[in-house]
Design a protein around this motif. Structure first.
Motif, PDB file in Angstrom:
ATOM      1  N   LEU A 176       0.840  -1.202   0.000  1.00 59.41           N
ATOM      2  CA  LEU A 176       0.000   0.000   0.000  1.00 59.41           C
ATOM      3  C   LEU A 176       0.877   1.254   0.000  1.00 59.41           C
ATOM      4  CD1 LEU A 176      -2.810  -0.929   2.577  1.00 59.41           C
ATOM      5  CD2 LEU A 176      -3.028  -0.772   0.091  1.00 59.41           C
ATOM      6  N   PRO A 177       0.554   2.230  -0.835  1.00 62.89           N
ATOM      7  CA  PRO A 177       1.396   3.434  -0.929  1.00 62.89           C
ATOM      8  C   PRO A 177       1.329   4.322   0.306  1.00 62.89           C
ATOM      9  CG  PRO A 177      -0.588   3.677  -2.263  1.00 62.89           C
ATOM     10  CD  PRO A 177      -0.565   2.252  -1.782  1.00 62.89           C
ATOM     11  N   GLU A 178       0.222   4.249   1.047  1.00 64.14           N
ATOM     12  CA  GLU A 178       0.038   5.076   2.233  1.00 64.14           C
ATOM     13  C   GLU A 178      -0.364   4.196   3.420  1.00 64.14           C
ATOM     14  OE1 GLU A 178       0.623   8.263   2.468  1.00 64.14           O
ATOM     15  OE2 GLU A 178       1.039   8.613   0.323  1.00 64.14           O
ATOM     16  N   PRO A 179      -0.045   4.626   4.645  1.00 65.84           N
ATOM     17  CA  PRO A 179      -0.496   3.877   5.825  1.00 65.84           C
ATOM     18  C   PRO A 179      -2.024   3.819   5.893  1.00 65.84           C
ATOM     19  CG  PRO A 179       1.193   5.484   6.424  1.00 65.84           C
ATOM     20  CD  PRO A 179       0.802   5.787   5.019  1.00 65.84           C
ATOM     21  N   VAL A 180      -2.523   2.759   6.514  1.00 63.23           N
ATOM     22  CA  VAL A 180      -3.960   2.615   6.733  1.00 63.23           C
ATOM     23  C   VAL A 180      -4.350   3.485   7.926  1.00 63.23           C
ATOM     24  CG1 VAL A 180      -5.810   1.011   7.327  1.00 63.23           C
ATOM     25  CG2 VAL A 180      -3.972   0.275   5.801  1.00 63.23           C
ATOM     26  N   LYS A 181      -5.369   4.311   7.745  1.00 63.61           N
ATOM     27  CA  LYS A 181      -5.826   5.202   8.812  1.00 63.61           C
ATOM     28  C   LYS A 181      -7.145   4.684   9.370  1.00 63.61           C
ATOM     29  CE  LYS A 181      -3.476   9.235   6.866  1.00 63.61           C
ATOM     30  NZ  LYS A 181      -3.619  10.597   6.308  1.00 63.61           N
ATOM     31  N   LEU A 182      -7.063   4.036  10.516  1.00 58.10           N
ATOM     32  CA  LEU A 182      -8.236   3.520  11.197  1.00 58.10           C
ATOM     33  C   LEU A 182      -8.791   4.607  12.111  1.00 58.10           C
ATOM     34  CD1 LEU A 182      -6.693   0.071  12.161  1.00 58.10           C
ATOM     35  CD2 LEU A 182      -8.316   0.488  10.314  1.00 58.10           C
ATOM     36  N   PRO A 183     -10.100   4.741  12.202  1.00 61.86           N
ATOM     37  CA  PRO A 183     -10.691   5.812  13.021  1.00 61.86           C
ATOM     38  C   PRO A 183     -10.182   5.785  14.463  1.00 61.86           C
ATOM     39  CG  PRO A 183     -12.374   4.787  11.668  1.00 61.86           C
ATOM     40  CD  PRO A 183     -11.134   3.955  11.508  1.00 61.86           C
ATOM     41  N   GLY A 184      -9.647   6.922  14.900  1.00 59.02           N
ATOM     42  CA  GLY A 184      -9.201   7.046  16.283  1.00 59.02           C
ATOM     43  C   GLY A 184      -7.869   6.401  16.598  1.00 59.02           C
ATOM     44  N   CYS A 185      -7.159   5.900  15.578  1.00 60.48           N
ATOM     45  CA  CYS A 185      -5.913   5.169  15.803  1.00 60.48           C
ATOM     46  C   CYS A 185      -4.745   5.856  15.103  1.00 60.48           C
ATOM     47  CB  CYS A 185      -6.016   3.733  15.273  1.00 60.48           C
ATOM     48  SG  CYS A 185      -7.362   2.759  15.959  1.00 60.48           S
ATOM     49  N   VAL A 186      -3.521   5.566  15.554  1.00 61.38           N
ATOM     50  CA  VAL A 186      -2.345   6.028  14.826  1.00 61.38           C
ATOM     51  C   VAL A 186      -2.286   5.286  13.496  1.00 61.38           C
ATOM     52  CG1 VAL A 186      -1.022   6.657  16.872  1.00 61.38           C
ATOM     53  CG2 VAL A 186      -0.902   4.309  16.017  1.00 61.38           C
ATOM     54  N   PRO A 187      -1.717   5.897  12.447  1.00 66.59           N
ATOM     55  CA  PRO A 187      -1.629   5.212  11.148  1.00 66.59           C
ATOM     56  C   PRO A 187      -0.807   3.936  11.245  1.00 66.59           C
ATOM     57  CG  PRO A 187      -1.159   7.570  10.944  1.00 66.59           C
ATOM     58  CD  PRO A 187      -1.183   7.270  12.408  1.00 66.59           C
ATOM     59  N   VAL A 188      -1.190   2.947  10.427  1.00 69.30           N
ATOM     60  CA  VAL A 188      -0.509   1.654  10.426  1.00 69.30           C
ATOM     61  C   VAL A 188      -0.056   1.340   9.008  1.00 69.30           C
ATOM     62  CG1 VAL A 188      -0.661  -0.791  11.004  1.00 69.30           C
ATOM     63  CG2 VAL A 188      -2.061   0.860  12.255  1.00 69.30           C
ATOM     64  N   HIS A 189       1.232   1.141   8.817  1.00 67.15           N
ATOM     65  CA  HIS A 189       1.725   0.740   7.502  1.00 67.15           C
ATOM     66  C   HIS A 189       1.179  -0.643   7.148  1.00 67.15           C
ATOM     67  CE1 HIS A 189       4.479   4.082   6.778  1.00 67.15           C
ATOM     68  NE2 HIS A 189       4.817   4.020   8.064  1.00 67.15           N
ATOM     69  N   GLY A 190       0.917  -0.858   5.880  1.00 66.01           N
ATOM     70  CA  GLY A 190       0.337  -2.130   5.455  1.00 66.01           C
ATOM     71  C   GLY A 190       1.147  -3.329   5.885  1.00 66.01           C
ATOM     72  N   SER A 191       2.468  -3.193   5.891  1.00 65.08           N
ATOM     73  CA  SER A 191       3.324  -4.312   6.288  1.00 65.08           C
ATOM     74  C   SER A 191       3.209  -4.631   7.769  1.00 65.08           C
ATOM     75  CB  SER A 191       4.780  -4.001   5.945  1.00 65.08           C
ATOM     76  OG  SER A 191       5.202  -2.808   6.589  1.00 65.08           O
ATOM     77  N   ASP A 192       2.643  -3.696   8.552  1.00 67.49           N
ATOM     78  CA  ASP A 192       2.467  -3.939   9.988  1.00 67.49           C
ATOM     79  C   ASP A 192       1.087  -4.494  10.330  1.00 67.49           C
ATOM     80  OD1 ASP A 192       4.960  -3.293  11.003  1.00 67.49           O
ATOM     81  OD2 ASP A 192       4.504  -1.157  11.158  1.00 67.49           O
ATOM     82  N   LEU A 193       0.203  -4.611   9.347  1.00 65.85           N
ATOM     83  CA  LEU A 193      -1.088  -5.243   9.598  1.00 65.85           C
ATOM     84  C   LEU A 193      -0.880  -6.715   9.911  1.00 65.85           C
ATOM     85  CD1 LEU A 193      -3.192  -3.571   6.754  1.00 65.85           C
ATOM     86  CD2 LEU A 193      -3.286  -3.059   9.213  1.00 65.85           C
ATOM     87  N   MET A 194      -1.833  -7.321  10.563  1.00 74.58           N
ATOM     88  CA  MET A 194      -1.644  -8.682  11.085  1.00 74.58           C
ATOM     89  C   MET A 194      -1.284  -9.672   9.970  1.00 74.58           C
ATOM     90  SD  MET A 194      -5.561  -9.367  12.184  1.00 74.58           S
ATOM     91  CE  MET A 194      -6.928  -9.290  11.040  1.00 74.58           C
ATOM     92  N   ASP A 195      -0.449 -10.644  10.321  1.00 69.68           N
ATOM     93  CA  ASP A 195       0.085 -11.606   9.360  1.00 69.68           C
ATOM     94  C   ASP A 195      -0.972 -12.323   8.520  1.00 69.68           C
ATOM     95  OD1 ASP A 195       2.606 -10.939  10.089  1.00 69.68           O
ATOM     96  OD2 ASP A 195       3.083 -12.819  11.105  1.00 69.68           O
ATOM     97  N   PRO A 196      -2.117 -12.743   9.095  1.00 66.11           N
ATOM     98  CA  PRO A 196      -3.072 -13.522   8.295  1.00 66.11           C
ATOM     99  C   PRO A 196      -3.645 -12.781   7.092  1.00 66.11           C
ATOM    100  CG  PRO A 196      -3.526 -13.775  10.636  1.00 66.11           C
ATOM    101  CD  PRO A 196      -2.505 -12.697  10.518  1.00 66.11           C
ATOM    102  N   VAL A 197      -3.494 -11.454   7.014  1.00 70.27           N
ATOM    103  CA  VAL A 197      -4.079 -10.720   5.892  1.00 70.27           C
ATOM    104  C   VAL A 197      -3.028 -10.277   4.885  1.00 70.27           C
ATOM    105  CG1 VAL A 197      -5.926  -9.890   7.393  1.00 70.27           C
ATOM    106  CG2 VAL A 197      -3.970  -8.401   6.948  1.00 70.27           C
ATOM    107  N   GLN A 198      -1.792 -10.717   5.042  1.00 74.71           N
ATOM    108  CA  GLN A 198      -0.729 -10.213   4.176  1.00 74.71           C
ATOM    109  C   GLN A 198      -0.733 -10.841   2.779  1.00 74.71           C
ATOM    110  OE1 GLN A 198       1.247  -7.657   4.544  1.00 74.71           O
ATOM    111  NE2 GLN A 198       0.526  -7.173   6.609  1.00 74.71           N
ATOM    112  N   ASP A 199      -1.323 -12.004   2.620  1.00 73.10           N
ATOM    113  CA  ASP A 199      -1.368 -12.675   1.313  1.00 73.10           C
ATOM    114  C   ASP A 199      -2.822 -12.869   0.912  1.00 73.10           C
ATOM    115  OD1 ASP A 199      -1.176 -14.215  -0.947  1.00 73.10           O
ATOM    116  OD2 ASP A 199       0.023 -15.809  -0.026  1.00 73.10           O
ATOM    117  N   LYS A 200      -3.300 -12.051  -0.038  1.00 71.16           N
ATOM    118  CA  LYS A 200      -4.706 -12.087  -0.411  1.00 71.16           C
ATOM    119  C   LYS A 200      -5.110 -13.387  -1.107  1.00 71.16           C
ATOM    120  CE  LYS A 200      -6.078  -7.265  -0.743  1.00 71.16           C
ATOM    121  NZ  LYS A 200      -6.788  -6.279  -1.578  1.00 71.16           N
TER     122      LYS A 200
END
Length: 491
Positions: A176-200
């Protein structure tokens, strides 16, 4: 047919709740703490219905047998996994443990419903975040399902948002070119999202997406976090900015307390005695939880880094594993020579200079974290360990390995500022020089003092939310009141 342990009870009860943990002690332990609070604070009976993934159930049985009389247990038959490859992912094994146990689970739930005259009306089914497969069975018997979410409000926010992200982005999250912005949370880079969702393209991704699409049908979420820890995320969830309008009940931090449910404390008296002999706040506790494992090369770097740091340390050391970072998730390794994997001469050197102590496979973590000599914790950022650190005010070195641990590390470092996060080099390793720097910085550095002060504030906040008038105590009382009122209405 399942086996059942049922403890005799003479005290009349108003309501009865069934709980289903998915495999792994990390999911069972916080559910047990939730059950204890329901019994002791709200006089609600609890029955655990425990799936069996085929690994040793001895730790689970020992824990469940230690509980109050109003908590009973039904163990389901072992699930057959002979058709699965040896390298099957942890999440796949958890999923199949739940789905393949459904016939036995249905039989168990039927027994509980039919015994309502003696045990109280079954008013709710509480499962952890992987328990969606049980929903239809619960509804068949008129029992509303709830999820006890054993992780963060941030992760829950992401799972709610996942179907939208799946439609929006065709690329892998790590790209992902930009961090994921979840409501009320600090931005999260796509590579830091939980392991089970890294391979679509992986079946595990599709399973998590399935969970996300079924979460809105639950009657409510009990979250093992607290408002003061994640105020923005909870505000967004509870006010409808994220989520689907499902009731949210922050009830954490629910962690193990006391030696009565800690396994093998007497066997580990040596490590507590060693802590007694160390200066206050001087020891770095090093543990990757019940499931975390390192490669041989990484383990060597860790050993040399701890030694180079010059800081006191207690290391729960486990055999290396070259393929999986969660190799011991489903059971503790067998031990012949517990430390034969360490660099040559390492054990002799730390013994002779007294700088460190190695503990094979397991340590009484609550006692270690609450000890005055413990000044820091190098952790895999599992949420149970994270909450235990917060409750005892111990600052962290964040070394995430698998599952949602990178997301937890983001909260700890970028938001709460109570942790130093390790960085891997071009070879995928955390080098010995950096490990030594992290250890010195946390225990003796100025940044370590700041992290310690921030963690002290969280420790105080955690104590307040669990007090009689605290937000988490009131939140649990609210959902307990709903269950009790349901029992009265039905009768």
């Amino acid at each position: 047919m399942q086996t059942m342990q049922h403890k005799q009870e003479t005290v009349p009860v108003q309501a009865h709740v069934a709980m289903v943990p998915s495999p792994g002690m990390g999911h069972l332990i916080p559910l047990v703490e939730l059950a204890n609070r329901l019994v002791l604070q709200h006089n609600i009976r609890v029955t655990f219905i425990v799936p069996d993934d085929g690994s040793s159930m001895k730790p689970q049985k020992k824990l469940l047998e230690s509980l109050p009389e109003m908590i009973s247990t039904m163990f389901l038959p072992p699930v057959n996994f002979e058709d699965l490859p040896d390298n099957v992912k942890m999440e796949t094994r958890i999923e199949l443990s739940m789905t393949r146990s459904l016939p036995a689970f249905r039989d168990s739930l039927k027994v509980l419903v039919q015994s309502e005259l003696t045990t109280g009306r079954l008013v709710a089914l509480v499962v952890d975040l992987f328990g969606v497969a049980t929903f239809d069975v619960a509804r068949e018997f008129g029992v509303p399902p709830y999820i006890f979410f054993t992780s963060t409000a941030m992760e829950l926010s992401f799972i709610f948002l996942m179907p939208e992200l799946d439609e929006k982005f065709a690329c892998e999250y790590k790209d992902l070119p930009e961090p994921v912005k979840l409501p009320g949370c600090v931005p999260v880079h796509g590579s830091d999202l939980m392991d089970p969702v890294q391979d679509k393209n992986d079946n595990v991704y599709k399973w998590v997406l399935y969970l996300a699409k079924h979460y809105p049908s639950v009657a409510g979420f009990l979250v093992n976090s607290f408002i003061e820890l994640e105020p923005g995320a909870f505000k967004a969830l509870m006010e409808g900015e994220s989520g689907f309008g499902v009731p949210i009940y922050p009830v954490g931090p629910l962690v193990q307390t006391g030696s009565n449910i800690i396994d093998n404390v007497d066997d580990h008296f040596e490590c507590l005695k060693w802590l007694d002999q160390q200066p206050s706040g001087s020891v770095l506790f090093v543990s990757f939880g019940s499931g975390g494992t390192l490669s041989q090369e990484q383990l060597n770097e860790l050993a040399f880094g701890l030694e180079m740091s010059g800081q006191k340390f207690m290391w729960v050391a486990k055999s290396p594993h070259e393929r999986a970072s969660n190799a011991t998730y489903f059971g503790v390794q067998s031990i012949d020579d517990p430390f034969d994997f360490l660099p040559k001469g390492f054990l002799e050197r730390i013994k002779s200079n007294g700088v460190g102590l190695l503990v094979p496979s397991w340590a009484p973590q609550i006692q270690v974290l609450s000890h005055g000599s413990t000044g820091g914790f190098l952790t895999h950022c599992g949420w149970n360990s994270t909450l235990e650190s917060i409750v005892h005010g111990v600052p962290l070195i964040a070394w995430p390995l698998y599952a949602e641990q990178k997301m937890n590390a983001v909260i700890l470092t970028d938001d709460l500022k109570v942790a130093l996060r390790v960085q891997v080099d071009e070879n995928g390793l955390v080098g010995r020089d950096d490990i030594a720097k992290y250890a010195r910085g946390l225990i003796k550095g100025e940044e370590g003092k700041l992290l310690r002060n921030n963690m002290k504030k969280l420790k105080d906040a955690a104590a307040i939310v669990l007090s009689q008038d605290g937000s988490s105590t009131k939140s649990l009382a609210e959902v307990a009141g709903i269950w009790k009122n349901q029992e009265k209405v039905e009768n």
